[in-house]
Design an enzyme around this catalytic site. Sequence first.
Site, PDB file in Angstrom:
ATOM      1  N   ARG A   1     -12.289  -0.845  -1.933  1.00 23.58           N
ATOM      2  CA  ARG A   1     -11.687  -0.204  -2.419  1.00 23.58           C
ATOM      3  C   ARG A   1      -9.848  -0.801  -1.865  1.00 23.58           C
ATOM      4  O   ARG A   1      -9.241  -0.618  -3.317  1.00 23.58           O
ATOM      5  CB  ARG A   1     -11.655   1.284  -1.994  1.00 23.58           C
TER       6      ARG A   1
ATOM      7  N   CYS B   1      -7.501  -2.309  -4.608  1.00 18.49           N
ATOM      8  CA  CYS B   1      -5.573  -2.225  -3.738  1.00 18.49           C
ATOM      9  C   CYS B   1      -5.840  -3.712  -3.961  1.00 18.49           C
ATOM     10  O   CYS B   1      -4.102  -3.614  -5.153  1.00 18.49           O
ATOM     11  CB  CYS B   1      -5.853  -1.417  -2.871  1.00 18.49           C
TER      12      CYS B   1
ATOM     13  N   HIS C   1       1.155   5.223  -1.361  1.00 19.95           N
ATOM     14  CA  HIS C   1       0.380   6.209  -0.665  1.00 19.95           C
ATOM     15  C   HIS C   1       1.297   6.326   0.603  1.00 19.95           C
ATOM     16  O   HIS C   1       1.304   6.420   2.000  1.00 19.95           O
ATOM     17  CB  HIS C   1      -1.192   6.240  -0.073  1.00 19.95           C
TER      18      HIS C   1
ATOM     19  N   CYS D   1       0.318  -1.185  -0.201  1.00 23.45           N
ATOM     20  CA  CYS D   1      -0.052  -0.056  -0.098  1.00 23.45           C
ATOM     21  C   CYS D   1       0.960   1.296   0.020  1.00 23.45           C
ATOM     22  O   CYS D   1       0.255   2.150  -0.903  1.00 23.45           O
ATOM     23  CB  CYS D   1      -1.130  -0.076   0.975  1.00 23.45           C
TER      24      CYS D   1
END
Length: 267
Positions: A224, A228, A180, A176
């Site tokens: 979401r 991802c 991000h 992740c």
Amino acid sequence: MTLNAAAVAAMGLLLATGAALAQKTSTQAIEEYREMLQDGNPADLFEAKGEDLWKQKRGPRNASLEQCDLGKGPGVVKGVFVELPRYFADTGKVQDLESRLVTCMSSLQGIDPKAVTEAAWGRGERANATALATWVAAQSKGLAFNLPQSHAQERTMYEVGKRLFFQRGGAHDFACASCHGEDGKRVRLQDLPRLTGNPGDGIGFAAWPAYRVSSGQMWTMQHRLNDCYRQQRFPEPDYISDATVALGVYMGVNAKGAKSAVPTIKR
């Protein structure tokens, strides 16, 4: 400096300036596009459906969800979204909005949790859970996130979510954090917010549920996160799994102070 060298330097500066202006223009264009769509956001339809489902008597027990406790007492919906995920004593678990709604659908209405967890996105009871989550979340629009961390399990889930956020794997060795974990990253024309801290009002965790124009679907945070993982080439996580809830705790706690903008609209 020779004339040729000066010309090369000037050209380099011009190209760099042009690239910066183009990037800024692209970002602004996307924001303008979203603002234009917001006036007719199809999320409003899902929100209305969710309110109907909340009040409608359904399931084997022919009951509504109006006594569902989402953290502030039976039937209270305003302000609950910005304090979820949180620990619930009746289940002995930390739950996010969707997993808590599934608990209420089961305990109050007698709906089998598998009817939600094993359904496809946008179908059957999974679609109903999405609409319910959209409506409940909308009741906290404009409120600041303040997830509780007083219970030991809440703190544990934060640490688990943090480890999952930075865990690399899959065919591309992504995490992740690859997208991000720092400021200034983009995918195509899309800015990628840094989710290890408060990214700002209506960004990141504070922007879902959202209507996805590209797919014509309403997406919750669970959806979401699922996508991802797909993009990272990880196996698809189970719906309302402990892993996805833990990631929600990590991002939600990090978003403290950010104001919810849901339901939003995405490309």
